[in-house]
Design an enzyme around this catalytic site. Sequence first.
Site, PDB file in Angstrom:
ATOM      1  N   PRO A  61       0.787  -1.227   0.000  1.00  0.00           N
ATOM      2  CA  PRO A  61       0.000   0.000   0.000  1.00  0.00           C
ATOM      3  C   PRO A  61       0.822   1.283   0.000  1.00  0.00           C
ATOM      4  O   PRO A  61       1.863   1.376   0.648  1.00  0.00           O
ATOM      5  CB  PRO A  61      -0.827  -0.107   1.288  1.00  0.00           C
ATOM      6  CG  PRO A  61      -0.130  -1.113   2.121  1.00  0.00           C
ATOM      7  CD  PRO A  61       0.533  -2.065   1.164  1.00  0.00           C
ATOM      8  N   ASN A  62       0.304   2.234  -0.736  1.00  0.00           N
ATOM      9  CA  ASN A  62       0.830   3.609  -0.811  1.00  0.00           C
ATOM     10  C   ASN A  62       2.111   3.744  -1.635  1.00  0.00           C
ATOM     11  O   ASN A  62       2.568   4.860  -1.861  1.00  0.00           O
ATOM     12  CB  ASN A  62       1.041   4.207   0.595  1.00  0.00           C
ATOM     13  CG  ASN A  62      -0.238   4.260   1.382  1.00  0.00           C
ATOM     14  OD1 ASN A  62      -1.238   4.775   0.886  1.00  0.00           O
ATOM     15  ND2 ASN A  62      -0.247   3.706   2.573  1.00  0.00           N
ATOM     16  N   ARG A 122       5.221  11.144  -1.197  1.00  0.00           N
ATOM     17  CA  ARG A 122       5.793  10.683   0.078  1.00  0.00           C
ATOM     18  C   ARG A 122       7.159  11.329   0.317  1.00  0.00           C
ATOM     19  O   ARG A 122       7.700  12.021  -0.540  1.00  0.00           O
ATOM     20  CB  ARG A 122       5.831   9.158   0.093  1.00  0.00           C
ATOM     21  CG  ARG A 122       4.405   8.570  -0.071  1.00  0.00           C
ATOM     22  CD  ARG A 122       4.346   7.099   0.131  1.00  0.00           C
ATOM     23  NE  ARG A 122       4.451   6.744   1.550  1.00  0.00           N
ATOM     24  CZ  ARG A 122       4.521   5.488   1.976  1.00  0.00           C
ATOM     25  NH1 ARG A 122       4.481   4.487   1.127  1.00  0.00           N
ATOM     26  NH2 ARG A 122       4.627   5.233   3.267  1.00  0.00           N
ATOM     27  N   TYR A 149      12.205   7.717   0.700  1.00  0.00           N
ATOM     28  CA  TYR A 149      11.819   6.834  -0.411  1.00  0.00           C
ATOM     29  C   TYR A 149      12.520   7.145  -1.728  1.00  0.00           C
ATOM     30  O   TYR A 149      12.339   6.433  -2.701  1.00  0.00           O
ATOM     31  CB  TYR A 149      10.298   6.881  -0.589  1.00  0.00           C
ATOM     32  CG  TYR A 149       9.563   6.448   0.664  1.00  0.00           C
ATOM     33  CD1 TYR A 149       9.759   5.176   1.186  1.00  0.00           C
ATOM     34  CD2 TYR A 149       8.702   7.313   1.338  1.00  0.00           C
ATOM     35  CE1 TYR A 149       9.111   4.765   2.348  1.00  0.00           C
ATOM     36  CE2 TYR A 149       8.052   6.910   2.498  1.00  0.00           C
ATOM     37  CZ  TYR A 149       8.260   5.641   2.995  1.00  0.00           C
ATOM     38  OH  TYR A 149       7.624   5.242   4.143  1.00  0.00           O
ATOM     39  N   ASN A 164       7.932  -5.845  -1.237  1.00  0.00           N
ATOM     40  CA  ASN A 164       7.872  -4.700  -0.332  1.00  0.00           C
ATOM     41  C   ASN A 164       6.441  -4.624   0.206  1.00  0.00           C
ATOM     42  O   ASN A 164       5.558  -4.069  -0.463  1.00  0.00           O
ATOM     43  CB  ASN A 164       8.249  -3.402  -1.045  1.00  0.00           C
ATOM     44  CG  ASN A 164       8.329  -2.240  -0.073  1.00  0.00           C
ATOM     45  OD1 ASN A 164       7.846  -2.325   1.060  1.00  0.00           O
ATOM     46  ND2 ASN A 164       8.925  -1.139  -0.513  1.00  0.00           N
ATOM     47  N   ALA A 175       3.420  -0.803   4.671  1.00  0.00           N
ATOM     48  CA  ALA A 175       2.983  -0.779   6.083  1.00  0.00           C
ATOM     49  C   ALA A 175       2.498  -2.138   6.580  1.00  0.00           C
ATOM     50  O   ALA A 175       2.552  -2.411   7.785  1.00  0.00           O
ATOM     51  CB  ALA A 175       1.909   0.283   6.279  1.00  0.00           C
ATOM     52  N   HIS A 230       4.494  -4.394   9.108  1.00  0.00           N
ATOM     53  CA  HIS A 230       4.584  -4.233  10.553  1.00  0.00           C
ATOM     54  C   HIS A 230       3.465  -4.921  11.336  1.00  0.00           C
ATOM     55  O   HIS A 230       3.558  -5.026  12.548  1.00  0.00           O
ATOM     56  CB  HIS A 230       4.626  -2.729  10.880  1.00  0.00           C
ATOM     57  CG  HIS A 230       5.630  -1.986  10.030  1.00  0.00           C
ATOM     58  ND1 HIS A 230       6.960  -2.309  10.018  1.00  0.00           N
ATOM     59  CD2 HIS A 230       5.486  -0.978   9.120  1.00  0.00           C
ATOM     60  CE1 HIS A 230       7.602  -1.520   9.158  1.00  0.00           C
ATOM     61  NE2 HIS A 230       6.716  -0.703   8.597  1.00  0.00           N
ATOM     62  N   ASP A 290       1.459 -15.298   6.984  1.00  0.00           N
ATOM     63  CA  ASP A 290       1.075 -16.705   6.786  1.00  0.00           C
ATOM     64  C   ASP A 290       1.139 -17.081   5.309  1.00  0.00           C
ATOM     65  O   ASP A 290       1.512 -18.207   4.967  1.00  0.00           O
ATOM     66  CB  ASP A 290      -0.343 -16.953   7.338  1.00  0.00           C
ATOM     67  CG  ASP A 290      -0.371 -16.983   8.867  1.00  0.00           C
ATOM     68  OD1 ASP A 290       0.717 -17.041   9.486  1.00  0.00           O
ATOM     69  OD2 ASP A 290      -1.480 -16.935   9.428  1.00  0.00           O
ATOM     70  N   GLU A 346      12.456  -9.800   1.205  1.00  0.00           N
ATOM     71  CA  GLU A 346      11.733  -8.603   1.676  1.00  0.00           C
ATOM     72  C   GLU A 346      12.584  -7.377   1.345  1.00  0.00           C
ATOM     73  O   GLU A 346      13.790  -7.373   1.607  1.00  0.00           O
ATOM     74  CB  GLU A 346      11.531  -8.724   3.196  1.00  0.00           C
ATOM     75  CG  GLU A 346      10.862  -7.529   3.832  1.00  0.00           C
ATOM     76  CD  GLU A 346      10.867  -7.639   5.371  1.00  0.00           C
ATOM     77  OE1 GLU A 346      11.355  -8.646   5.916  1.00  0.00           O
ATOM     78  OE2 GLU A 346      10.390  -6.677   5.998  1.00  0.00           O
ATOM     79  N   HIS A 404      12.778  -2.912   1.342  1.00  0.00           N
ATOM     80  CA  HIS A 404      12.226  -1.614   1.716  1.00  0.00           C
ATOM     81  C   HIS A 404      13.091  -0.529   1.107  1.00  0.00           C
ATOM     82  O   HIS A 404      14.329  -0.649   1.090  1.00  0.00           O
ATOM     83  CB  HIS A 404      12.192  -1.445   3.240  1.00  0.00           C
ATOM     84  CG  HIS A 404      11.339  -2.470   3.898  1.00  0.00           C
ATOM     85  ND1 HIS A 404       9.968  -2.402   3.892  1.00  0.00           N
ATOM     86  CD2 HIS A 404      11.662  -3.618   4.538  1.00  0.00           C
ATOM     87  CE1 HIS A 404       9.484  -3.459   4.520  1.00  0.00           C
ATOM     88  NE2 HIS A 404      10.483  -4.215   4.914  1.00  0.00           N
ATOM     89  N   SER A 415      13.253   2.580   2.352  1.00  0.00           N
ATOM     90  CA  SER A 415      13.858   3.224   3.521  1.00  0.00           C
ATOM     91  C   SER A 415      14.442   2.149   4.439  1.00  0.00           C
ATOM     92  O   SER A 415      14.285   0.947   4.179  1.00  0.00           O
ATOM     93  CB  SER A 415      12.799   4.033   4.268  1.00  0.00           C
ATOM     94  OG  SER A 415      11.836   3.165   4.854  1.00  0.00           O
ATOM     95  N   ARG A 468      13.738   4.443  11.761  1.00  0.00           N
ATOM     96  CA  ARG A 468      12.555   5.320  11.770  1.00  0.00           C
ATOM     97  C   ARG A 468      11.731   5.090  13.052  1.00  0.00           C
ATOM     98  O   ARG A 468      12.262   4.663  14.052  1.00  0.00           O
ATOM     99  CB  ARG A 468      11.758   5.076  10.491  1.00  0.00           C
ATOM    100  CG  ARG A 468      12.597   5.361   9.234  1.00  0.00           C
ATOM    101  CD  ARG A 468      11.829   5.105   7.967  1.00  0.00           C
ATOM    102  NE  ARG A 468      10.669   5.998   7.873  1.00  0.00           N
ATOM    103  CZ  ARG A 468       9.699   5.845   6.965  1.00  0.00           C
ATOM    104  NH1 ARG A 468       9.762   4.861   6.079  1.00  0.00           N
ATOM    105  NH2 ARG A 468       8.687   6.685   6.940  1.00  0.00           N
ATOM    106  N   ARG A 484       7.848   0.877  13.171  1.00  0.00           N
ATOM    107  CA  ARG A 484       8.426   0.281  11.958  1.00  0.00           C
ATOM    108  C   ARG A 484       9.560  -0.701  12.279  1.00  0.00           C
ATOM    109  O   ARG A 484      10.117  -1.330  11.384  1.00  0.00           O
ATOM    110  CB  ARG A 484       8.948   1.363  11.015  1.00  0.00           C
ATOM    111  CG  ARG A 484       7.868   2.286  10.493  1.00  0.00           C
ATOM    112  CD  ARG A 484       8.431   3.276   9.480  1.00  0.00           C
ATOM    113  NE  ARG A 484       7.599   4.460   9.397  1.00  0.00           N
ATOM    114  CZ  ARG A 484       6.506   4.593   8.634  1.00  0.00           C
ATOM    115  NH1 ARG A 484       6.122   3.613   7.860  1.00  0.00           N
ATOM    116  NH2 ARG A 484       5.805   5.717   8.633  1.00  0.00           N
TER     117      ARG A 484
HETATM  118  C1  DQA Z   1       8.441   0.876   3.340  1.00  0.00           C
HETATM  119  C2  DQA Z   1       8.627   1.119   4.843  1.00  0.00           C
HETATM  120  C3  DQA Z   1       7.313   0.994   5.582  1.00  0.00           C
HETATM  121  O1  DQA Z   1       7.507   1.247   6.973  1.00  0.00           O
HETATM  122  C4  DQA Z   1       6.302   1.979   5.060  1.00  0.00           C
HETATM  123  O2  DQA Z   1       5.053   1.797   5.689  1.00  0.00           O
HETATM  124  C5  DQA Z   1       6.166   1.967   3.578  1.00  0.00           C
HETATM  125  C6  DQA Z   1       7.351   1.750   2.753  1.00  0.00           C
HETATM  126  C7  DQA Z   1       9.724   1.163   2.552  1.00  0.00           C
HETATM  127  O3  DQA Z   1       9.794   0.751   1.396  1.00  0.00           O
HETATM  128  O4  DQA Z   1      10.637   1.805   3.069  1.00  0.00           O
HETATM  129  O5  DQA Z   1       5.096   2.225   3.042  1.00  0.00           O
HETATM  130  O6  DQA Z   1       8.106  -0.484   3.145  1.00  0.00           O
END
Ligand code: DQA
Length: 149
Positions: free
Chosen positions: A16-17, A24, A29, A80, A83, A86, A93, A104, A106, A108, A113, A117
């Site tokens: 998401p996002n 952002r 990012y 990725n 959010a 977390h 699962d 995995e 990210h 950031s 942070r 997170r």
């Molecule tokens: C993220 C880090 C997460 O904490 C955050 O909610 C994101 C992006 C990252 O790519 O750094 O949406 O996954």
Amino acid sequence: MSSSAAISKILVLNGPNLSRLDLRDQNYYGDLKYPQLVSYIEKCAIELKLNVDVRQSDDEAQLITWLHEAADQNLPIIFNPAAFTHYSYAIRDAVAMLKAPCIEVHLSNPLSREEFRHTSVISGVSTGTIAGFKEQSYKLALIAMKELI
Ligand code: DQA
């Protein structure tokens, strides 16, 4: 398989996002908009002779459906979860059911942070985690995945 042939498909899933990167915090990012991030990942994959399918969803259920597809087709994943990292035990699962590697990623470094997170419910069921290198986190994950598959 000859060394010049693209090897099996890697699913790159974004949560998401991440489609809204332009809105952002660039300090975390980077300065790529989401379509540019997708192009960057695809360019890196071509250079590494890998075949990627890059997808994004804000919807937990959609991400789980794609993880089920990956489990059924034995596809490696670069993920990725944004959010959901977390707190989504449902996504954890689904990752735990994968047979191929799951890296995995990210953009950031979540550990530098806010405290919420610092927990990843995904890391414990992933092959490994790459975080904090902005868009290059995906390139590093592709390099690692190439070694794994
Ligand atoms: C993220 C880090 C997460 O904490 C955050 O909610 C994101 C992006 C990252 O790519 O750094 O949406 O996954």
